[in-house]
Design an enzyme around this catalytic site. Structure first.
Site, PDB file in Angstrom:
ATOM      1  N   HIS A 191      -3.886  -4.974  -0.251  1.00 26.40           N
ATOM      2  CA  HIS A 191      -3.446  -5.509   1.049  1.00 26.40           C
ATOM      3  C   HIS A 191      -3.507  -7.033   1.023  1.00 26.40           C
ATOM      4  CE1 HIS A 191      -3.193  -1.767   3.398  1.00 26.40           C
ATOM      5  NE2 HIS A 191      -4.081  -1.331   2.521  1.00 26.40           N
TER       6      HIS A 191
ATOM      7  N   GLU B 282      -2.454  -9.017   3.130  1.00 25.32           N
ATOM      8  CA  GLU B 282      -2.750  -9.508   4.487  1.00 25.32           C
ATOM      9  C   GLU B 282      -4.251  -9.517   4.769  1.00 25.32           C
ATOM     10  OE1 GLU B 282      -1.680  -6.550   3.699  1.00 25.32           O
ATOM     11  OE2 GLU B 282      -2.288  -5.012   5.134  1.00 25.32           O
TER      12      GLU B 282
ATOM     13  N   CYS C 134       0.836  -1.205   0.000  1.00 23.23           N
ATOM     14  CA  CYS C 134       0.000   0.000   0.000  1.00 23.23           C
ATOM     15  C   CYS C 134       0.869   1.254   0.000  1.00 23.23           C
ATOM     16  CB  CYS C 134      -0.991  -0.044   1.159  1.00 23.23           C
ATOM     17  SG  CYS C 134      -2.339   1.140   0.985  1.00 23.23           S
TER      18      CYS C 134
END
Lengths: 196, 250
Positions: free
Chosen positions: A178, A180, A77
């Site tokens: 993202h 994650e 990001c």
């Protein structure tokens, strides 16, 4: 495997730490050159504003440390944007690892809301970090600035226009979305990064 | 293409998921960590957890629940309920929350939104607004879980909240909440058209057609609770229904 997450003043790194734990690996949140340079993998997360983040990195000479990393390095990001040449966000000179520049989404031009928040397709995937990831898989994006397409683009996304969903050069990788928080697709990408 | 999001909401009371009608009559709806894992697996795009009994002594319990949730799911989630300070938010983000939502405390002290946006970035600040339509036809802000009325118009407060740094609006129609008669289409369109940030429609989703109705217009996401908890609609079925009708979904 020793994984360093770079600690600086940009946002919420906890999600990355926990995503690694879900994959069964632990990590170290650190801002010291020694620990970053001796890690097997370095992750550079971040949400927030570019100029204050760059100032913070420079004050601690972390900009030099990052450029000197030889192991696989992943920016996420804002982390990816800071690896670019320049960001329109408060006219910030960034790390210059990628020659691409970061521009602001113009809602009047793209006729869409900004920031972009949500799940969007990633396509034209051309990197080992996308091994086993299908074309047009979904990543979770939250951003008001984007890197244009360039020679380091390894994945694209479309939001009013095509732009870089991911970049890479040598050992350096950056993803705008993202991983994650991108469900199984994201876990696969992180695992691929760890397996490089 | 950016997809429209389907967001199950879990109301949390004493560590359990509960669901009521029009904000009252709470029923037990299961273990939040278990439900969260199930929803993530089924393709939920995001989750929202609202601690409806949030008090200071319970904050630590909430943080440990948030940490368990973060370890169980790999999609974004928002935590709200009684958040009133930068410190409250720090505890929840450190526990693994991706976003937090503020409601009553932000209305009472709007600077809270500026402070949170400055400390953590707009991307993790969701402004939740509970609204009700009055006889004059306009929609007004309600506080404290819908028990306290105000004279503030819903759209005005949403615009101010975004100016102060809110990154998303979660708009709940109290008139529709728990009714399963459909979302509040008009006010959602009005608020969404006035803002540059996404609007999550909440309250009234009872059938796949209701989701189609709201998502084919200005809402960026739709949130619902009981229809998912009590397995009236499975998320994969809902998404298949929407996809068939040309709504972009993941």
């Amino acid at each position: 495997m020793k994984i360093a997450i770079i600690k600086y003043n940009a946002g919420n790194v906890k999600s990355v730490e926990i995503a690694l734990e879900r994959l069964g690996v632990s990590s170290l949140l650190t801002d010291t050159a020694e620990e970053i340079l001796s890690a097997d993998r370095v992750i550079f997360p971040g949400v927030g504003e570019a100029s204050s983040a760059m100032r913070y990195l420079k004050e601690r000479s972390l900009d030099q440390v990052i450029r000197g990393v030889k192991q696989p390095f992943l920016g996420i990001c804002l982390g990816m944007q800071l690896m670019c040449q320049y960001s329109e966000e408060n006219n910030t000179d960034c790390l210059g690892i990628f020659s691409e520049e970061v521009k602001k989404f113009n809602p009047d031009v793209i006729q869409l809301k900004s920031p972009q928040i949500g799940w969007n397709n990633i396509f034209d995937l051309t990197s080992p970090i996308f091994a086993g990831v299908a074309e047009n898989s979904y990543g979770y994006f939250v951003h008001g600035y984007y890197a244009h397409l360039g020679m380091h683009t390894i994945a694209k996304a479309a939001y009013g226009m095509n732009y870089s969903a991911a970049l890479s050069r040598d050992n350096f990788y950056g993803v705008q979305f993202h991983p994650e928080k991108s469900a199984e697709v994201g876990s696969k990408i992180i695992q691929n990064f760890l397996d490089l | 293409m950016l997809t429209k999001r389907i967001i199950p909401c879990l109301d949390i009371k004493d560590g359990r998921t509960v669901k009521g009608t029009n904000f009252v009559n709470l029923r037990d709806a299961g273990d939040p960590v278990e439900l969260a894992g199930l929803y993530a697996e089924q393709g939920a795009d995001e989750l929202v957890f609202l601690d409806i009994t949030a008090t200071n002594e319970k904050r630590k319990t909430l943080a440990s629940l948030v940490n368990r949730i973060a370890h169980a799911i790999n999609i974004p989630f928002t935590v709200g309920g009684g958040i009133a300070s930068v410190e409250d938010v720090r505890v929840l983000l450190d526990a693994g929350a991706d976003k937090i939502s503020v409601n009553t405390a932000a209305f009472k002290r709007p600077d809270l939104i500026n402070e949170l946006a400055a400390a953590f970035g707009s991307q993790c600040i969701v402004l939740a607004i509970d609204a009700k339509q009055h006889d004059d036809g306009d929609w007004y802000v309600y506080l404290n879980g819908g028990t306290v009325s105000t004279s503030a118009k819903c759209t005005d407060w949403a615009i101010e909240g975004v100016k102060r740094g809110a990154g998303e609006i979660l708009l709940t129609s109290m008139d529709h909440d728990g009714s399963k008669n459909g979302f509040a289409v008009d006010i959602t369109n009005k608020v969404s058209s006035a803002l540059s940030v996404p609007v999550i429609a909440s309250g009234g989703g009872g059938t796949p057609e209701h989701f189609f109705e709201i998502l084919s217009q200005r809402a960026d996401a739709a949130l619902a609770a009981s229809i998912f908890h009590f397995k009236e609609i499975a998320i994969p079925d809902l998404k298949a229904f929407l996809r068939k009708r040309q709504i972009p979904v993941r």
